[in-house]
Write an enzyme that holds these catalytic residues in place. Sequence first.
Site, PDB file in Angstrom:
ATOM      1  N   ASP A 148       0.864  -1.188   0.000  1.00  0.00           N
ATOM      2  CA  ASP A 148       0.000   0.000   0.000  1.00  0.00           C
ATOM      3  C   ASP A 148       0.898   1.235   0.000  1.00  0.00           C
ATOM      4  OD1 ASP A 148      -1.928   2.006   0.565  1.00  0.00           O
ATOM      5  OD2 ASP A 148      -3.128   0.597   1.731  1.00  0.00           O
TER       6      ASP A 148
ATOM      7  N   ARG B 221      -0.563   4.433   0.097  1.00  0.00           N
ATOM      8  CA  ARG B 221      -1.376   5.583   0.488  1.00  0.00           C
ATOM      9  C   ARG B 221      -0.770   6.328   1.680  1.00  0.00           C
ATOM     10  NH1 ARG B 221      -7.092   2.663   0.882  1.00  0.00           N
ATOM     11  NH2 ARG B 221      -5.696   0.994   1.569  1.00  0.00           N
TER      12      ARG B 221
END
Length: 425
Positions: A336, A338
């Site tokens: 990930d 983000r």
Amino acid sequence: MVAEPGGGVSAEPPKARHIRLTSHSAAAGTPTIQWAAPSAAERGPVIGTTSTRAHRNVIGTHSGSYSVYRALAVAAGALSPAHRADLTNTDPTDVIGPYPQWSRPETIVSLDPWGAMVSEAFAAELAAGYDIRPTIAVTKAHVIVPEIAAAMAAGRLHPDGRVLLENGAALVTKAAIEPVWFLPGVAARFGCTETALRRVLFEETGGMYPELVTRGDLEVFLPPIGGQTLYIFGAPRDLADPNVELTARVHDECNGSDVFGSDICTCRPYLTHAIEECIGGAQRGGVGLVAYSRKEGRALGEVTKFLVYNARKRQDGGDTADQYFARTECVAGVQDMRFQELMPDVLHWLGVRKIHRLVSMSNLKYDAITGSGIEVGERVNIPDELIPADARVEIDAKMAAGYFTPGPVPGLAELKITKGRGLAR
């Protein structure tokens, strides 16, 4: 002979111009930026103009990822590079702030808290010829979502004429926010030195912004990335009152699900569930907030996301929950990207101190919000009946990885059983 915009050809050679690098020192009289100053006047304007370069006091230009489209418009002759926005009647429909968080240098590092107040705060500078542009806009809207009409038909929501109309439209205040990074603060959030951050940003953008490594005096960067949009249900001023119930969701973009209803994930069901919860909360006398960030495919992008889909569906044994994160990491190198460290900034811009009901299962979002000093009360997960069949893989994998669930956490044996459909059906 040279081509002209629109397809014509001119015999006139293009006018020779020097290429102006921005790695030179600041010009005399350039406004300086004192990040986290207690007032806009003391902070100074953010000037990312490409016309009067002597006025520039940041790295990069306005409009985030859309700055490239602006360049194409200039190259095509459709837009004058000297154009300045006429800001008449563009003021925010609702006043937000200022709040104490705005003057804490460690609290807001990824947006300009004064970005919606340009016309008022820097009227003298605008009159003097400085090209200062808002990085935040606040307006009103009606939001119509089919799932809200379904909630009304089922009797879960009722129109009140204030938050929800008879036709299913929800009345909202919405704000669009461009990214504005204070590099020392961003580096601190990620636990690295500012020098290291600047160098990596320079190298990983192919040297797009030389000032990152040549202009240490410029501490503000306007990165060419997507921004975020806020949808506020109820009175925006109530967001800063910890005594008013706040229902909130921080949602990262998923075009395939959010817009087109792809059922491999729970993004749209979770988003529409949050909207329903926000409307209900506002009708109870509270306020609701959906903060929507452009971080498509865990900030990996749609191409990478679709490659991961194929890898999951084609692997030996099929698309199983126990391999959900592993397949992403095999393709992207990371599970990930983000990185929710910057996410709470927008909550602090709104003055939020307490979220009574957080509509999210994400442990990363919860940890980032509470770690920034915002209290979180109840956590609201997505109801089982809203989970698409092919998204069970995602939900079970996330629960096993530490995401919030009020029910049992699936074990390894169960993760091997949970399986999505193949590509052929």
